[in-house]
Scaffold this motif. Sequence first.
Motif, mmCIF file in Angstrom:
data_model
loop_
_atom_site.group_PDB
_atom_site.id
_atom_site.type_symbol
_atom_site.label_atom_id
_atom_site.label_comp_id
_atom_site.label_asym_id
_atom_site.label_seq_id
_atom_site.Cartn_x
_atom_site.Cartn_y
_atom_site.Cartn_z
ATOM 1 N N ALA A 1 9.365 -6.828 -6.132
ATOM 2 C CA ALA A 1 9.839 -7.587 -4.827
ATOM 3 C C ALA A 1 9.906 -6.571 -3.594
ATOM 4 N N ILE A 2 9.845 -7.127 -2.590
ATOM 5 C CA ILE A 2 9.110 -7.591 -1.217
ATOM 6 C C ILE A 2 10.731 -7.137 -0.430
ATOM 7 N N ILE A 3 11.198 -6.540 -0.009
ATOM 8 C CA ILE A 3 12.395 -6.444 1.064
ATOM 9 C C ILE A 3 12.172 -6.055 2.293
ATOM 10 N N GLU A 4 12.198 -6.549 3.469
ATOM 11 C CA GLU A 4 11.676 -6.232 4.746
ATOM 12 C C GLU A 4 13.095 -5.472 5.240
ATOM 13 N N GLU A 5 13.574 -6.193 4.931
ATOM 14 C CA GLU A 5 15.222 -5.807 5.236
ATOM 15 C C GLU A 5 16.644 -5.617 4.072
ATOM 16 N N TRP A 6 17.135 -4.721 4.403
ATOM 17 C CA TRP A 6 17.929 -4.425 3.272
ATOM 18 C C TRP A 6 19.261 -4.962 3.654
ATOM 19 N N GLN A 7 19.457 -5.271 4.406
ATOM 20 C CA GLN A 7 21.066 -5.291 4.778
ATOM 21 C C GLN A 7 21.464 -7.043 5.236
ATOM 22 N N ASP A 8 19.593 -7.852 4.976
ATOM 23 C CA ASP A 8 19.699 -8.856 5.367
ATOM 24 C C ASP A 8 18.701 -9.327 4.264
ATOM 25 N N PRO A 9 19.053 -9.046 3.157
ATOM 26 C CA PRO A 9 17.753 -9.367 1.930
ATOM 27 C C PRO A 9 16.971 -11.190 2.240
ATOM 28 N N LYS A 10 16.382 -11.351 2.974
ATOM 29 C CA LYS A 10 15.893 -12.778 2.953
ATOM 30 C C LYS A 10 15.520 -13.454 1.386
ATOM 31 N N GLU B 1 19.529 6.766 3.597
ATOM 32 C CA GLU B 1 20.752 7.413 3.784
ATOM 33 C C GLU B 1 22.064 6.511 3.622
ATOM 34 N N ALA B 2 21.936 4.937 3.081
ATOM 35 C CA ALA B 2 22.948 4.585 3.135
ATOM 36 C C ALA B 2 23.161 4.037 1.261
ATOM 37 N N LEU B 3 22.001 4.486 0.932
ATOM 38 C CA LEU B 3 22.410 5.016 -0.603
ATOM 39 C C LEU B 3 23.303 6.124 -1.202
ATOM 40 N N LEU B 4 23.207 7.350 0.029
ATOM 41 C CA LEU B 4 23.807 8.995 -0.604
ATOM 42 C C LEU B 4 24.956 8.758 0.274
ATOM 43 N N GLU C 1 0.547 -1.588 0.057
ATOM 44 C CA GLU C 1 0.194 -0.079 0.082
ATOM 45 C C GLU C 1 1.211 1.690 0.401
ATOM 46 N N ASP C 2 1.340 0.960 1.130
ATOM 47 C CA ASP C 2 2.829 2.394 0.260
ATOM 48 C C ASP C 2 3.392 2.131 -0.389
ATOM 49 N N TYR C 3 3.462 1.659 -1.171
ATOM 50 C CA TYR C 3 3.950 1.417 -3.116
ATOM 51 C C TYR C 3 3.974 2.123 -3.523
ATOM 52 N N CYS C 4 2.202 1.854 -3.635
ATOM 53 C CA CYS C 4 0.968 2.571 -4.001
ATOM 54 C C CYS C 4 1.103 4.019 -3.972
ATOM 55 N N ILE C 5 0.775 4.532 -2.721
ATOM 56 C CA ILE C 5 0.334 5.883 -2.349
ATOM 57 C C ILE C 5 2.187 5.944 -3.027
ATOM 58 N N THR C 6 3.212 5.476 -2.551
ATOM 59 C CA THR C 6 4.949 7.223 -2.952
ATOM 60 C C THR C 6 4.936 6.557 -4.627
ATOM 61 N N ALA D 1 10.027 -2.755 -3.119
ATOM 62 C CA ALA D 1 9.079 -1.582 -1.853
ATOM 63 C C ALA D 1 10.173 -2.347 -0.951
ATOM 64 N N MET D 2 9.847 -1.523 0.259
ATOM 65 C CA MET D 2 10.019 -1.461 1.480
ATOM 66 C C MET D 2 9.398 -0.869 1.708
ATOM 67 N N ASN D 3 8.966 -1.059 3.742
ATOM 68 C CA ASN D 3 8.147 -0.402 4.507
ATOM 69 C C ASN D 3 9.000 1.265 4.911
ATOM 70 N N LYS D 4 8.317 1.704 4.919
ATOM 71 C CA LYS D 4 8.510 3.177 5.450
ATOM 72 C C LYS D 4 10.553 3.317 6.532
ATOM 73 N N ASP D 5 10.428 3.005 6.886
ATOM 74 C CA ASP D 5 11.660 3.043 8.364
ATOM 75 C C ASP D 5 12.048 2.752 8.090
ATOM 76 N N GLU D 6 12.811 0.950 6.962
ATOM 77 C CA GLU D 6 13.287 0.700 6.272
ATOM 78 C C GLU D 6 14.124 1.469 4.870
ATOM 79 N N ARG D 7 12.902 1.732 4.391
ATOM 80 C CA ARG D 7 13.365 2.830 3.325
ATOM 81 C C ARG D 7 14.053 3.992 3.486
#
Length: 276
Positions: free
Chosen positions: A194-203, A238-241, A148-153, A227-233
């Motif tokens: 693709a749903i990524i829950e934790e980008w540092q350890d993508p299951k 920050e890491a992307l930059l 849903e957040d992905y759709c809104i974004t 797509a990631m949740n808001k906190d993970e994004r």
Amino acid sequence: MNLSTACRNLSITCNKNQQPNHNTKLSARQSAQIVHITDEVSNIPKHLRDGATIPAMREMLKSQPKNIVEEVNKKIPRDKKTGKRKYPENTQVNGYVNQKYLEELTEKDGLTACQRLRIDSPEKVGIANVFVSWTLESNVEKTLDTLEDYCITNNMPLNSTYFWVCDYVINQKNVENDLKYLEDCIKAAGHTVAIIEEWQDPKILARSYCILELHATQQHGIKFEIAMNKDERTSFKEALLKDFDSIQSSLSKVNISTAECRKRSEQDRILNIIKD
């Protein structure tokens, strides 16, 4: 496009205050993309071209009994020699629990969740235009929150974006047969998220079917996004930059030979497909 490349193209800098019109009509070009099924995928069984809206999936999730996790855990098969459960106990309503609940409904009427929707709420199901790659260990409600957040974004209408989510599209009493068409379903949707829950350890990169889905997406030049949740994004931005190397390292560790699958026979089949 691989995962690390997709990271560079993430639409994570959009205006967070922009709210979508959930009743917005898709453009003529988008509509044409949704209904266009090539000869290459025209052999897909009709039910495997279905997709459900997020509101529809939320309603189905809410209809589950409160003790569904405990009931599903009771039915986990045990090893005849050791008496131990063959699979880990579920601690939440994840994809496995959701599938077992939907399987019981299918036993009664022979229908998939989406086919049932076509009867009860036809406006909430349509031809899938987004294929969702996710791990079945994931919490279903949180997965829907992320979508849903992905759709809104991305300003995508919630009421006319139809997601191909395995639990709701596949016939849970005929899973093995339906999975034969997985690659065709990806091509038909024309867009993988693709749903990524934790980008540092993508299951997702440690699950055989997920790797197969990402492989098929790349092989056929399918539009691919993460797509990631808001906190993970926020953490990811920050890491992307500041430290893109850490992102590339995390999202590039793919080893299909060590990826997990509950059935060894399916793991071998997936390995052969990707090797070919």
